[in-house]
Design a protein around this motif. Structure first.
Motif, PDB file in Angstrom:
ATOM      1  N   GLN A 184       0.833  -1.210   0.000  1.00 32.46           N
ATOM      2  CA  GLN A 184       0.000   0.000   0.000  1.00 32.46           C
ATOM      3  C   GLN A 184       0.863   1.254   0.000  1.00 32.46           C
ATOM      4  O   GLN A 184       0.575   2.223  -0.710  1.00 32.46           O
ATOM      5  CB  GLN A 184      -0.917  -0.009   1.224  1.00 32.46           C
ATOM      6  N   SER A 204       1.241   3.483  -3.690  1.00 32.67           N
ATOM      7  CA  SER A 204       0.685   4.838  -3.658  1.00 32.67           C
ATOM      8  C   SER A 204       1.590   5.847  -4.363  1.00 32.67           C
ATOM      9  O   SER A 204       1.115   6.852  -4.908  1.00 32.67           O
ATOM     10  CB  SER A 204       0.445   5.278  -2.205  1.00 32.67           C
ATOM     11  N   ARG A 232      -5.805   0.040  -1.461  1.00 31.34           N
ATOM     12  CA  ARG A 232      -6.052   0.054  -0.021  1.00 31.34           C
ATOM     13  C   ARG A 232      -6.052  -1.358   0.546  1.00 31.34           C
ATOM     14  O   ARG A 232      -6.539  -2.289  -0.079  1.00 31.34           O
ATOM     15  CB  ARG A 232      -7.394   0.727   0.285  1.00 31.34           C
ATOM     16  N   HIS A 233      -5.508  -1.469   1.734  1.00 30.37           N
ATOM     17  CA  HIS A 233      -5.441  -2.747   2.454  1.00 30.37           C
ATOM     18  C   HIS A 233      -6.524  -2.742   3.521  1.00 30.37           C
ATOM     19  O   HIS A 233      -6.529  -1.897   4.425  1.00 30.37           O
ATOM     20  CB  HIS A 233      -4.047  -2.894   3.085  1.00 30.37           C
TER      21      HIS A 233
END
Length: 318
Positions: free
Chosen positions: A62, A66, A73-74
């Protein structure tokens, strides 16, 4: 087709993951190669209470991803041990108009997302099913599954009740979940057919097939996992029978099994051996019948022994 002519809705890709540390690096690589516009897509990777390094890997990924501009998203689903519960968490968190589903052991081709959303340009379409093809394998069972297209979605589209697709490669309008509810969180198998059938029964949305939206999937490489896969198919038969009243799979009698084996030994094996020697058929065809029967027996066992848990009848809502 040019980008200007293509349809690009906002999408959320939802992937349930349980003990996926071996598969995650290749899955992430496939995500990074997707041609879909970054500003219109997000990836929700839902850890379903893994006991390996999956949570650590997802946290690291993540942060790293990014920096590329990809929205990943985790999420974590710890309450219910079920891929459908994990998908439900992803659905609740999703911001996209279209929700696209796959699994950790799948390998989407770079244009997968671009291809799977195109039929949604027709407002009557609520579900789109992509295709699942085999990753290259070396074992006899992998070659058998590849040769016989064991996981091809086109067979599921021919179901006599309603067509459906596996959650390994399917896209659904988020609004459909508002109307019919989410996946049954306590169901362990058959949830893909269940959600597709509920949408088609309870709304006017139709299902479409996107054969160029391709996912590669690793087939089972040993007999234990192969039998487990087909037992699960049998369990799915039983659960869907109880939930929707669809017919159970007809079981072979001992006499029919004996006939199939005798026919294979006396007719198919000699004929296919000559064809294989002449390179008119692959060698794997020589053992198709016994592998078919092993799978059929395992599916029968799953159908006979499974009973739908009462909790699996529950539908959650957005």
């Amino acid at each position: 087709m040019s980008n200007e002519a293509k349809y690009f809705p906002s999408i959320s890709v939802i992937v349930p993951i349980y003990n996926g540390e071996t598969d995650l690096p290749q899955l992430i690589e496939c995500i990074l190669k997707q041609t879909y516009p970054k500003q219109l897509s997000e990836y929700l990777l839902v850890d379903n209470n893994s006991s390996d390094r999956t949570p650590i890997i997802l946290k690291e990924v993540q942060q790293t991803v990014s920096e590329t501009g990809i929205n990943l998203r985790h999420l974590t689903e710890k309450e219910i041990q079920s891929s459908y519960a994990a998908r439900n968490l992803g659905i609740r968190q999703a911001k996209g108009e279209i929700l696209v589903f796959t699994d950790a052991d799948c390998r989407p081709q770079p244009n997968w997302l671009e291809q799977i959303v195109q039929p949604f340009n027709n407002s009557q379409i609520g579900i789109i099913v992509g295709e699942v093809v085999a990753l290259c394998g070396n074992t006899l069972l992998e070659k058998y599954a590849d040769r016989n297209q064991v996981m091809s979605q086109k067979f599921l589209l021919q179901h006599p009740f309603y067509p459906y697709g596996q959650t390994a490669n399917i896209a659904i309008r988020k609004e459909a979940f508002v109307k019919v509810g989410l996946f049954r969180p306590h169901l362990t198998t058959g949830g893909d057919a269940d959600i597709c059938w509920r949408i088609q029964k309870e709304t006017s949305w139709q299902l479409a097939y996107a054969p160029t939206a391709i996912i590669e999937h690793r087939h089972r490489s040993n007999l234990k996992n192969f039998r487990s896969q087909f037992r699960r198919y049998g369990s799915s038969n039983r659960y869907l029978h109880e939930l929707h009243g669809v017919d159970l799979m007809r079981e072979l009698t001992p006499q029919e099994v004996f006939y199939r084996i005798s026919r294979w030994l006396l007719k198919e094996l000699p004929t296919d051996s000559l064809k294989a020697i002449a390179r008119k058929t692959p060698w794997i065809d020589l053992i198709k019948t016994p592998i078919d029967l092993i799978g059929f027996q395992a599916r029968t066992q799953g159908q006979q022994e499974s009973k739908l848990p009462e909790a699996a009848r529950k539908i959650e809502w957005l």
